[in-house]
Scaffold this active site. Structure first.
Site, PDB file in Angstrom:
ATOM      1  N   GLU A   1      -7.306  -0.404   1.334  1.00  0.00           N
ATOM      2  CA  GLU A   1      -7.487   0.863   0.639  1.00  0.00           C
ATOM      3  C   GLU A   1      -6.954   0.646  -0.768  1.00  0.00           C
ATOM      4  O   GLU A   1      -5.813   0.215  -0.941  1.00  0.00           O
ATOM      5  CB  GLU A   1      -6.745   1.989   1.334  1.00  0.00           C
ATOM      6  CG  GLU A   1      -7.038   3.363   0.742  1.00  0.00           C
ATOM      7  CD  GLU A   1      -6.363   4.488   1.514  1.00  0.00           C
ATOM      8  OE1 GLU A   1      -6.929   5.583   1.582  1.00  0.00           O
ATOM      9  OE2 GLU A   1      -5.252   4.266   2.035  1.00  0.00           O
TER      10      GLU A   1
ATOM     11  N   GLU B   1      -6.762   5.855  13.162  1.00  0.00           N
ATOM     12  CA  GLU B   1      -7.329   5.170  12.002  1.00  0.00           C
ATOM     13  C   GLU B   1      -6.460   3.976  11.633  1.00  0.00           C
ATOM     14  O   GLU B   1      -5.236   4.049  11.686  1.00  0.00           O
ATOM     15  CB  GLU B   1      -7.420   6.140  10.816  1.00  0.00           C
ATOM     16  CG  GLU B   1      -7.910   5.514   9.526  1.00  0.00           C
ATOM     17  CD  GLU B   1      -7.965   6.514   8.374  1.00  0.00           C
ATOM     18  OE1 GLU B   1      -7.760   6.086   7.213  1.00  0.00           O
ATOM     19  OE2 GLU B   1      -8.177   7.725   8.623  1.00  0.00           O
TER      20      GLU B   1
END
Length: 307
Positions: free
Chosen positions: A152, A147
């Protein structure tokens, strides 16, 4: 922080149909000697069209699935719902609402139809919402073991439900990567301070749109860019996969692009989850993405869409 912003020559022969919101905005790093950046059309989108929540149409669905890349419905209190993501006003938009008779939250998620693989530059222009919920633009391998998070964020400065100050998160963007072993579950990601990018003094990330990008050069090298500036580099096995979860492979697998909102367990376990009153403030939970663009470096004499 280092800053790199190299202007690239743009092709004068770009078809009008490809003139997108990012036209004239250079990729913030050099493609390499004898190389130019080529737009990857199948995974780039300016969202200059309309895709209603429940009837998104061929233009959207040709590039995106309005769901996660497998059958999972979301972490913790998250309940992804296709009707909570749509395209309007030239932007991809995500909303949040309470799942009836539940403490869960309806949220949206999309996944790219095509995958990307190194060397590749992925960049999105997005506006973080004023919410305790997470918003993210990220890459994930089909097996869920690699990932890369180019954005974020948790944009709210305060949690009403937990009665806790959240300014630390509102002032920061998280850029990172994960290496997973799924059985038994193990998760490695760098946890140094450098993975949190602090906003300029007196500003919060939710105040405006910003560009968030990652250059995935090879299995052992990542560069993160915000507003065209290099903000973080991670390179080498000692930071990419120090525990050997990939048996020497590193970030070596093709990945789907995922854009979504989530209610993370590590936060909801602390009571940091939206109240009904917070969810009624719809615009506070509106995650917006103006565009996403993807480039690969190709030889300068390559016949393609050089942007």
């Amino acid at each position: 922080m280092k800053s790199i912003c190299v202007s690239l020559a743009l092709s004068a022969a770009v078809p009008a149909a490809l003139a997108s919101d990012w036209d004239g905005l250079p990729v913030p790093l050099d493609a390499g000697e004898g190389m130019v950046w080529e737009l990857q059309e199948s995974v780039s989108d300016d969202f200059n069209y309309t895709a209603p929540p429940h009837d998104k149409g061929e233009r959207f669905l040709g590039k995106w699935d309005d769901w996660y890349h497998n059958h999972w419905s979301g972490p913790g209190l998250t309940q992804w719902d296709r009707g909570h993501v749509f395209v309007d006003d030239g932007r991809l938009q995500f909303l949040a609402s309470r799942v009836p008779d539940s403490n869960k939250v309806h949220l949206g998620c999309i996944s790219s139809r095509d995958r990307v693989v190194y060397p590749v530059y992925v960049e999105a222009r997005a506006k973080v919402p004023n919410s305790v919920l997470a918003c993210a633009v990220w890459l994930l391998s089909p097996c869920d073991t690699r990932e890369i998070d180019l954005l974020e964020a948790w944009g709210a400065s305060y949690s009403e439900n937990a009665n806790k100050d959240q300014s630390w998160f509102a002032e920061r963007i998280h850029v990172s990567h994960h290496m997973f072993i799924r059985e038994p579950f193990q998760d490695y990601q760098p946890k140094d301070e450098g993975s949190w990018i602090v906003a300029e003094p007196g500003k919060l990330w939710r105040d405006d749109f910003h560009t968030y990008g990652v250059y995935w050069r090879d299995p052992w090298h990542l560069e993160y860019y915000i507003d065209g500036k290099l903000v973080r580099t991670v390179s080498g096995e000692e930071i990419i996969d120090p525990l050997g979860y990939t048996d020497g492979g590193g970030l070596n697998l093709p990945m789907d692009i995922i854009i979504d909102m989530e209610d993370h367990t590590w936060r909801s376990d602390q009571g940091i989850t939206p109240t009904d009153a917070e969810l009624e403030r719809v615009d506070d939970h509106r995650f917006q993405v103006d565009w996403i663009r993807v480039y690969k470096p190709v030889r300068a004499n390559h016949q393609g869409n050089q942007r």
